[in-house]
Design a protein around this motif. Sequence first.
Motif, PDB file in Angstrom:
ATOM      1  N   ASN A 154       0.823  -1.215   0.000  1.00 29.11           N
ATOM      2  CA  ASN A 154       0.000   0.000   0.000  1.00 29.11           C
ATOM      3  C   ASN A 154       0.857   1.266   0.000  1.00 29.11           C
ATOM      4  O   ASN A 154       0.525   2.255  -0.657  1.00 29.11           O
ATOM      5  CB  ASN A 154      -0.932  -0.003   1.207  1.00 29.11           C
ATOM      6  CG  ASN A 154      -2.054  -1.018   1.064  1.00 29.11           C
ATOM      7  OD1 ASN A 154      -2.421  -1.394  -0.052  1.00 29.11           O
ATOM      8  ND2 ASN A 154      -2.594  -1.474   2.183  1.00 29.11           N
ATOM      9  N   VAL A 155       1.962   1.215   0.754  1.00 30.52           N
ATOM     10  CA  VAL A 155       2.856   2.366   0.804  1.00 30.52           C
ATOM     11  C   VAL A 155       3.445   2.650  -0.585  1.00 30.52           C
ATOM     12  O   VAL A 155       3.502   3.796  -1.047  1.00 30.52           O
ATOM     13  CB  VAL A 155       3.981   2.133   1.832  1.00 30.52           C
ATOM     14  CG1 VAL A 155       5.063   3.208   1.694  1.00 30.52           C
ATOM     15  CG2 VAL A 155       3.411   2.137   3.245  1.00 30.52           C
ATOM     16  N   LEU A 156       3.871   1.576  -1.272  1.00 30.95           N
ATOM     17  CA  LEU A 156       4.455   1.739  -2.604  1.00 30.95           C
ATOM     18  C   LEU A 156       3.416   2.237  -3.609  1.00 30.95           C
ATOM     19  O   LEU A 156       3.710   3.083  -4.461  1.00 30.95           O
ATOM     20  CB  LEU A 156       5.058   0.409  -3.080  1.00 30.95           C
ATOM     21  CG  LEU A 156       6.307  -0.054  -2.320  1.00 30.95           C
ATOM     22  CD1 LEU A 156       6.737  -1.441  -2.783  1.00 30.95           C
ATOM     23  CD2 LEU A 156       7.450   0.941  -2.502  1.00 30.95           C
ATOM     24  N   PHE A 157       2.191   1.705  -3.514  1.00 36.06           N
ATOM     25  CA  PHE A 157       1.135   2.155  -4.433  1.00 36.06           C
ATOM     26  C   PHE A 157       0.831   3.636  -4.222  1.00 36.06           C
ATOM     27  O   PHE A 157       0.645   4.389  -5.184  1.00 36.06           O
ATOM     28  CB  PHE A 157      -0.128   1.325  -4.231  1.00 36.06           C
ATOM     29  CG  PHE A 157      -0.102  -0.008  -4.935  1.00 36.06           C
ATOM     30  CD1 PHE A 157       0.218  -0.093  -6.277  1.00 36.06           C
ATOM     31  CD2 PHE A 157      -0.389  -1.175  -4.238  1.00 36.06           C
ATOM     32  CE1 PHE A 157       0.246  -1.317  -6.936  1.00 36.06           C
ATOM     33  CE2 PHE A 157      -0.355  -2.412  -4.883  1.00 36.06           C
ATOM     34  CZ  PHE A 157      -0.034  -2.482  -6.231  1.00 36.06           C
ATOM     35  N   LYS A 158       0.757   4.065  -2.972  1.00 33.86           N
ATOM     36  CA  LYS A 158       0.489   5.473  -2.681  1.00 33.86           C
ATOM     37  C   LYS A 158       1.642   6.351  -3.155  1.00 33.86           C
ATOM     38  O   LYS A 158       1.439   7.472  -3.620  1.00 33.86           O
ATOM     39  CB  LYS A 158       0.252   5.664  -1.183  1.00 33.86           C
ATOM     40  CG  LYS A 158      -1.079   5.099  -0.694  1.00 33.86           C
ATOM     41  CD  LYS A 158      -1.272   5.351   0.797  1.00 33.86           C
ATOM     42  CE  LYS A 158      -2.629   4.806   1.259  1.00 33.86           C
ATOM     43  NZ  LYS A 158      -2.834   5.005   2.717  1.00 33.86           N
ATOM     44  N   LEU A 159       2.848   5.827  -3.012  1.00 34.09           N
ATOM     45  CA  LEU A 159       4.024   6.580  -3.425  1.00 34.09           C
ATOM     46  C   LEU A 159       3.995   6.870  -4.919  1.00 34.09           C
ATOM     47  O   LEU A 159       4.358   7.959  -5.375  1.00 34.09           O
ATOM     48  CB  LEU A 159       5.294   5.807  -3.059  1.00 34.09           C
ATOM     49  CG  LEU A 159       6.632   6.498  -3.362  1.00 34.09           C
ATOM     50  CD1 LEU A 159       6.772   7.772  -2.535  1.00 34.09           C
ATOM     51  CD2 LEU A 159       7.795   5.552  -3.091  1.00 34.09           C
ATOM     52  N   GLY A 161       1.175   6.812  -6.703  1.00 30.04           N
ATOM     53  CA  GLY A 161      -0.134   7.333  -7.065  1.00 30.04           C
ATOM     54  C   GLY A 161      -1.003   6.356  -7.838  1.00 30.04           C
ATOM     55  O   GLY A 161      -1.764   6.760  -8.731  1.00 30.04           O
ATOM     56  N   ILE A 162      -0.917   5.069  -7.518  1.00 29.71           N
ATOM     57  CA  ILE A 162      -1.678   4.034  -8.226  1.00 29.71           C
ATOM     58  C   ILE A 162      -2.859   3.604  -7.368  1.00 29.71           C
ATOM     59  O   ILE A 162      -2.692   3.259  -6.194  1.00 29.71           O
ATOM     60  CB  ILE A 162      -0.789   2.812  -8.543  1.00 29.71           C
ATOM     61  CG1 ILE A 162       0.397   3.242  -9.411  1.00 29.71           C
ATOM     62  CG2 ILE A 162      -1.605   1.727  -9.241  1.00 29.71           C
ATOM     63  CD1 ILE A 162       1.414   2.139  -9.634  1.00 29.71           C
ATOM     64  N   SER A 163      -4.064   3.621  -7.940  1.00 35.28           N
ATOM     65  CA  SER A 163      -5.257   3.181  -7.230  1.00 35.28           C
ATOM     66  C   SER A 163      -5.392   1.672  -7.333  1.00 35.28           C
ATOM     67  O   SER A 163      -5.181   1.082  -8.394  1.00 35.28           O
ATOM     68  CB  SER A 163      -6.505   3.857  -7.804  1.00 35.28           C
ATOM     69  OG  SER A 163      -7.671   3.329  -7.210  1.00 35.28           O
ATOM     70  N   THR A 164      -5.761   1.021  -6.226  1.00 36.57           N
ATOM     71  CA  THR A 164      -5.947  -0.440  -6.211  1.00 36.57           C
ATOM     72  C   THR A 164      -7.404  -0.816  -5.979  1.00 36.57           C
ATOM     73  O   THR A 164      -7.713  -1.970  -5.709  1.00 36.57           O
ATOM     74  CB  THR A 164      -5.082  -1.079  -5.106  1.00 36.57           C
ATOM     75  OG1 THR A 164      -5.444  -0.513  -3.835  1.00 36.57           O
ATOM     76  CG2 THR A 164      -3.608  -0.831  -5.362  1.00 36.57           C
ATOM     77  N   ILE A 165      -8.310   0.166  -6.084  1.00 39.73           N
ATOM     78  CA  ILE A 165      -9.733  -0.111  -5.890  1.00 39.73           C
ATOM     79  C   ILE A 165     -10.305  -0.704  -7.172  1.00 39.73           C
ATOM     80  O   ILE A 165     -10.125  -0.157  -8.251  1.00 39.73           O
ATOM     81  CB  ILE A 165     -10.503   1.171  -5.515  1.00 39.73           C
ATOM     82  CG1 ILE A 165      -9.954   1.747  -4.204  1.00 39.73           C
ATOM     83  CG2 ILE A 165     -11.993   0.883  -5.384  1.00 39.73           C
ATOM     84  CD1 ILE A 165     -10.574   3.068  -3.813  1.00 39.73           C
TER      85      ILE A 165
END
Length: 424
Positions: A154-159, A161-165
């Motif tokens: 989650n930290v890497l995705f937020k870094l 800016g990638i949405s995982t929803i």
Amino acid sequence: MSLLTASIFLLLLLALSAFVSAAEIAIAAGRKIKLQIMAKEGDVRAFDVLKMQEHPGSFITVVQVVLNAVAISAGAVGESAISPYLQRLVNNEAVSSVISFVVITSSFSLLADLMPRRLAMSNTETIAVRLVRPMMLLIFLFKPVIWVFDGAANVLFKLFGISTIRQDDMTPEDIYAVMDAGAEAGVLKKQEHHLIENIFDMQERTVTSVMNPRENIVYFDTQTSTEAVVEVMIEQPHNKFLVCHDDDLEHIIGYVESRSFLALVLNQQEVSLTDKALLKPALFVPDTLSLFEVLEMFKSTGADFAVIVNEYGLVVGVITLKDVMSIVMGELVTMEEQAIVQRTDNSWLIDGMTPIEDVVRALDIVNLPRSQNYETISGFMMYMLRKIPKKTDTIEYANYRFEIIATDNLKITQLLVTKFEDTV
């Protein structure tokens, strides 16, 4: 470790891997609509599957951790427990290690990966609801591991800016695809398929694509005599006729119904086009409205007839409820001569005023250039020719030949469209 103990341990790992592989495919590929239907029918496990699809982080983490752990454990057990027995048979340590690796890898690939996944793909929703509760238990048992790995992901995705929803919104293209699949499978009849397709088409087509254009509007001046009105109504059997001041369509004061007007004439009563008992207010709509919006307007106002006006306030045509419904029902509501007539397998006669959407559908053309610039096949020809068209003018586009075969003054009345034979 004895061979029996190792075999039992490998069978347990095989079963665990098969369960996780099947659950991964079934839960991830479960169709949202079908799961919602199952939930409404009382299967609460379907809600658990939908919830897991919306928040797949924990689920995916458990799958990857378990599958990797099983692979490593199976390799270690196979190497340590089975290789010694094989070495006695082949009397070669390297060969026994290779045979052990091939046997263990092949068994797990076939029984714990390939077969469970194929089974899950063929019965996706059924298997998903059966395996979701055991998967939830596995997620609970691996909670600490999930917290570490899922949190890091989650930290890497937020870094970045990638949405995982997961987005499961239905688009018109999705519905078209489902309808096409249903038609090919025989679930939808051809007529049902066209009916549903036409309903969605109403949201894309504007009123100008099916209107009766200005040049074909039959109307009366307020000073027109009763005899002249009756004569026109007999020759032009329309239900409604516009009434204007000064014989000008830009000064419409309403419309009269031929049935009411002729009934008074037959009763030998004095009739006037401006009589408030006969004259009804006209509904005006902009030419930018879609057919669906016009249908909603007809519903809200109780009208079934409207005058179409462009951005300059000029009347460009009229439209009736029957015109709108003819798009939905097609040939079921109109007995008029068809605008597109197929002569042979590769040729069509097309009326010049045929809406371009109907032509595209009939010829199965993916798209036409700059289609926002014209609404009829005549407009397409004028756009492509870049001049006022005349008889025998032709163009070639998308493996089709469009030839003008009849004109009326400056208007195209009929075209011949021919599809080129495919050459190998």
